[in-house]
Design an enzyme around this catalytic site. Structure first.
Site, PDB file in Angstrom:
ATOM      1  N   THR A 177      26.333 -23.077   5.009  1.00  0.00           N
ATOM      2  CA  THR A 177      26.009 -21.389   4.770  1.00  0.00           C
ATOM      3  C   THR A 177      27.426 -20.851   4.650  1.00  0.00           C
ATOM      4  OG1 THR A 177      24.194 -21.501   5.980  1.00  0.00           O
ATOM      5  CG2 THR A 177      25.480 -19.497   5.960  1.00  0.00           C
ATOM      6  N   ARG A 205      10.130 -20.512   4.971  1.00  0.00           N
ATOM      7  CA  ARG A 205      10.999 -20.288   6.319  1.00  0.00           C
ATOM      8  C   ARG A 205      12.298 -19.302   5.941  1.00  0.00           C
ATOM      9  NH1 ARG A 205      16.610 -21.226   7.601  1.00  0.00           N
ATOM     10  NH2 ARG A 205      16.834 -21.576   9.946  1.00  0.00           N
ATOM     11  N   THR A 228      26.593 -18.236  11.202  1.00  0.00           N
ATOM     12  CA  THR A 228      26.148 -19.548  10.783  1.00  0.00           C
ATOM     13  C   THR A 228      25.888 -20.561  11.999  1.00  0.00           C
ATOM     14  OG1 THR A 228      26.734 -21.698   9.442  1.00  0.00           O
ATOM     15  CG2 THR A 228      28.611 -20.347  10.558  1.00  0.00           C
ATOM     16  N   GLY A 229      25.074 -21.343  11.710  1.00  0.00           N
ATOM     17  CA  GLY A 229      24.511 -22.098  12.704  1.00  0.00           C
ATOM     18  C   GLY A 229      23.153 -22.446  12.603  1.00  0.00           C
ATOM     19  N   GLY A 231      19.592 -21.136  12.729  1.00  0.00           N
ATOM     20  CA  GLY A 231      19.001 -20.040  12.254  1.00  0.00           C
ATOM     21  C   GLY A 231      18.277 -19.606  13.444  1.00  0.00           C
TER      22      GLY A 231
HETATM   23  N1  ASP Z   1      22.108 -20.157   9.449  1.00  0.00           N
HETATM   24  C1  ASP Z   1      21.603 -20.960   8.431  1.00  0.00           C
HETATM   25  C2  ASP Z   1      19.870 -20.968   8.537  1.00  0.00           C
HETATM   26  O1  ASP Z   1      19.520 -21.264   9.487  1.00  0.00           O
HETATM   27  C3  ASP Z   1      21.986 -22.355   8.427  1.00  0.00           C
HETATM   28  C4  ASP Z   1      23.457 -22.567   8.615  1.00  0.00           C
HETATM   29  O2  ASP Z   1      24.118 -21.639   8.792  1.00  0.00           O
HETATM   30  O3  ASP Z   1      23.927 -23.733   8.302  1.00  0.00           O
HETATM   31  O4  ASP Z   1      19.352 -20.743   7.567  1.00  0.00           O
END
Ligand code: ASP
Length: 311
Positions: A177, A205, A228-229, A231
């Site tokens: 992301t 989703r 980020t991370g 979600g």
């Molecule tokens: N946060 C993003 C999501 O859950 C994914 C990511 O940050 O890698 O869609």
């Protein structure tokens, strides 16, 4: 004139062989994203223009999980989410589950500036993009070999998926992301975030990235933040808004606020989280609890760099 600062991230999460193999290309991509945004600031452009430009660059770069290179859902389709927020006006725009739009963050900005709404999803978002003439691309443009391999691996691991108390736990491998925060010559801050989401996600989703206050948040009184991370974990903990609130209500500075949220308040949270933030004076911070967070920064006092792992 305020100190110019541009900070980007390219996702937080577990390390992988793919990342190790492509480390220099990732760093180059982060450097180019920072430079793209920074040159907008240097040319007198707004923080909003700069974060959009940096995120557009990362959406076009196939290594990152946003725009081209997006993760695939259970049906091997691309569904993208993005958001943008202007700290000066506190206006924001967002899109979710959008297909075929080359640069979802530009669509989010158009929704913010040209409609009476903030958040548009799915077909409505695509139709609006068509109506205002944004660039559309066929599905094949977005799907890279790496995203497809991740999809196959995730599908094979399906039986390991944990179904607990009705909660669908997504086992992510690819985190790419992208997000950007900036402060311009007038001391205005802005934030933007864009993603293909998590691989093998259920169609429809929506993660954190497009949710204002969670994926992106900006307020000239405090800071601009992008996260980020995982979600679902980020949404549950309303990440970005908390950083701003810690600054506004408790007087923490941007580094203290990011550190407090990730390392104290959420230290037991089960999931990867990463945030980048900048205040109107150009002070910036990164914080993450994962193995790595792709990140890059540059400011008018000469500071610049890119990092993937912990220092
Ligand atoms: N946060 C993003 C999501 O859950 C994914 C990511 O940050 O890698 O869609």
């Amino acid at each position: 004139m305020s100190k110019l600062t541009m900070v980007v991230h390219g996702g937080a999460g577990p390390d992988s062989e793919f990342i190790k193999k492509n480390i220099e290309t990732y760093k180059q991509g982060l450097r180019e994203a920072v430079d793209t945004g920074y040159s907008v600031l240097e040319g007198g452009g707004s923080a909003l223009d700069a974060v959009e430009a940096a995120v557009n660059y990362l959406e076009d770069n196939p290594l990152f999980n946003a725009g081209r290179g997006s993760a695939l859902n259970e049906k091997a389709e691309v569904e993208m989410d993005a958001s943008i927020m202007d700290g000066k006006t506190m206006k924001s725009g967002a899109v979710a589950i959008v297909k075929n739009v080359k640069n979802p963050v530009t669509l989010a900005r158009a929704i913010m500036e040209k409609t009476k709404h903030i958040y548009i999803g799915d077909m409505g978002a695509l139709e609006y993009a068509q109506k205002i003439g944004l660039r559309l691309m066929p599905e094949a443009y977005f799907i890279t070999d790496h995203a497809y391999e991740q999809y196959i691996a995730a599908t094979e691991e399906e039986e390991n998926t944990i179904q607990q108390a009705g909660e669908y736990q997504v086992r992510r491998k690819t985190h790419g992301t992208v997000g950007a925060v900036a402060v311009d010559k007038d001391g205005n801050v802005a934030a933007a975030t864009s993603t293909g989401g998590t691989e093998n996600k259920v169609p429809g989703r929506i993660g954190d990235s497009s949710v204002i206050g969670i994926g992106s948040y900006a307020n000239n009184k405090t800071c601009a933040i992008s996260s980020t991370g995982d979600g679902e974990v980020l949404i549950r903990n309303v990440t970005c808004f908390h950083v701003s609130a810690l600054m506004q209500y408790k007087g923490l500075n941007v580094k203290e606020a990011c550190n407090y949220l990730i390392k104290e308040e959420l230290k037991d949270a089960q999931g990867d989280m990463g945030i980048i933030a900048v205040d109107p004076a150009g002070n910036f911070a990164f914080e993450f609890n994962s193995e790595r967070m792709h990140r890059g920064w540059r400011s008018s006092d000469g500071e610049q760099g890119v990092e993937i792992y912990r220092p």
